[in-house]
Design a protein around this motif. Structure first.
Motif, PDB file in Angstrom:
ATOM      1  N   GLY A 120       0.346  -0.835   0.030  1.00 56.49           N
ATOM      2  CA  GLY A 120       0.307   0.267  -0.329  1.00 56.49           C
ATOM      3  C   GLY A 120       1.205   1.229  -0.306  1.00 56.49           C
ATOM      4  N   GLU A 121       2.422   0.884  -0.012  1.00 55.63           N
ATOM      5  CA  GLU A 121       3.027   2.196  -0.024  1.00 55.63           C
ATOM      6  C   GLU A 121       3.567   2.884  -2.065  1.00 55.63           C
ATOM      7  N   VAL A 122       3.805   4.026  -1.475  1.00 53.71           N
ATOM      8  CA  VAL A 122       4.632   4.526  -3.310  1.00 53.71           C
ATOM      9  C   VAL A 122       5.588   3.715  -3.293  1.00 53.71           C
ATOM     10  N   ALA A 123       5.592   2.887  -4.686  1.00 55.43           N
ATOM     11  CA  ALA A 123       6.512   2.021  -5.041  1.00 55.43           C
ATOM     12  C   ALA A 123       7.504   2.826  -5.561  1.00 55.43           C
ATOM     13  N   TYR A 124       7.232   4.017  -6.509  1.00 58.63           N
ATOM     14  CA  TYR A 124       8.174   5.103  -7.126  1.00 58.63           C
ATOM     15  C   TYR A 124       7.655   5.868  -7.735  1.00 58.63           C
ATOM     16  N   ILE A 125       8.352   6.927  -7.763  1.00 56.11           N
ATOM     17  CA  ILE A 125       7.409   8.470  -9.146  1.00 56.11           C
ATOM     18  C   ILE A 125       8.082   8.101 -10.097  1.00 56.11           C
ATOM     19  N   VAL A 126       8.064   8.428 -11.138  1.00 48.30           N
ATOM     20  CA  VAL A 126       7.423   8.169 -12.561  1.00 48.30           C
ATOM     21  C   VAL A 126       7.811   9.462 -12.639  1.00 48.30           C
ATOM     22  N   LEU A 127       9.496   9.737 -13.132  1.00 50.45           N
ATOM     23  CA  LEU A 127       9.872  11.563 -13.172  1.00 50.45           C
ATOM     24  C   LEU A 127       9.528  11.442 -15.574  1.00 50.45           C
ATOM     25  N   SER A 128       8.615  12.306 -15.895  1.00 48.85           N
ATOM     26  CA  SER A 128       9.256  12.746 -16.785  1.00 48.85           C
ATOM     27  C   SER A 128      10.123  13.489 -17.031  1.00 48.85           C
ATOM     28  N   VAL A 129      11.006  13.691 -17.241  1.00 45.52           N
ATOM     29  CA  VAL A 129      11.832  14.409 -18.370  1.00 45.52           C
ATOM     30  C   VAL A 129      11.993  15.127 -19.281  1.00 45.52           C
ATOM     31  N   ASP A 130      12.396  16.996 -19.233  1.00 52.76           N
ATOM     32  CA  ASP A 130      11.520  17.392 -20.098  1.00 52.76           C
ATOM     33  C   ASP A 130      12.462  17.574 -21.389  1.00 52.76           C
ATOM     34  N   THR A 131      12.807  17.968 -22.368  1.00 52.34           N
ATOM     35  CA  THR A 131      13.995  17.762 -24.307  1.00 52.34           C
ATOM     36  C   THR A 131      14.449  17.966 -23.576  1.00 52.34           C
ATOM     37  N   GLY A 132      14.466  18.968 -23.037  1.00 50.47           N
ATOM     38  CA  GLY A 132      16.362  19.866 -22.962  1.00 50.47           C
ATOM     39  C   GLY A 132      17.034  19.682 -21.434  1.00 50.47           C
ATOM     40  N   PHE A 133      16.398  18.746 -20.651  1.00 56.38           N
ATOM     41  CA  PHE A 133      17.136  18.748 -19.225  1.00 56.38           C
ATOM     42  C   PHE A 133      18.246  17.712 -19.596  1.00 56.38           C
ATOM     43  N   LEU A 134      20.306  17.906 -20.016  1.00 55.82           N
ATOM     44  CA  LEU A 134      20.675  17.073 -20.284  1.00 55.82           C
ATOM     45  C   LEU A 134      20.465  16.897 -21.516  1.00 55.82           C
ATOM     46  N   ASN A 135      19.670  16.925 -22.443  1.00 54.22           N
ATOM     47  CA  ASN A 135      19.851  16.190 -23.735  1.00 54.22           C
ATOM     48  C   ASN A 135      19.339  14.930 -23.331  1.00 54.22           C
ATOM     49  N   LEU A 136      18.156  14.317 -22.409  1.00 58.49           N
ATOM     50  CA  LEU A 136      18.019  13.350 -22.526  1.00 58.49           C
ATOM     51  C   LEU A 136      16.807  12.678 -23.566  1.00 58.49           C
TER      52      LEU A 136
END
Length: 124
Positions: free
Chosen positions: A40-56
């Motif tokens: 019932g706990e948070v397993a993980y958070i999915v972070l959507s990285v901005d296109t311009g951040f570190l060219n990821l």
């Protein structure tokens, strides 16, 4: 004077916040919050990285709940407490290729990579 606030946050509110580094650099947004159906706990958070951040590109990263500071001074900003280099080298996935397989192994690897311990013992 303590200006921190502690209150529940809805997943939709978290998803509408901007995620920034401690140095006030915009990283992206929270795409989803994955729940562990056994604990019932948070397993993980999915972070959507901005296109311009570190060219990821449009990379998705799984990070532990503990990697975020939800108690900042701006209610529309969530701080990710991870160095840029760690994010840059993080294993990620794309929208068409979410993690599958034994989730406890994946969740443990996420916590290990970012240096956070799981708060509860795993139920296996």
């Amino acid at each position: 004077m303590n200006t921190e606030y502690h209150f529940p946050i809805s997943s939709s509110t978290a998803s509408n916040c901007t995620v920034k580094t401690i140095r006030d650099e915009s990283v992206g947004t929270i795409k989803d919050i994955m729940l562990d159906t056994e604990t019932g706990e948070v397993a993980y958070i999915v972070l959507s990285v901005d296109t311009g951040f570190l060219n990821l590109g449009n990379k998705l990263l799984a990070l532990p709940w503990e990697a975020f500071d939800f108690h900042g001074h701006q209610r529309d900003v969530i701080i990710v407490k991870v160095e840029k280099e760690k994010l840059e080298n993080a294993p990620g996935f794309d929208d068409d290729n979410w993690p599958v397989g034994p989730q406890h192994e994946f969740i443990n690897s996420v916590h290990t990579y970012y240096g956070f311990e799981r708060r509860r013992a795993l139920i296996e």
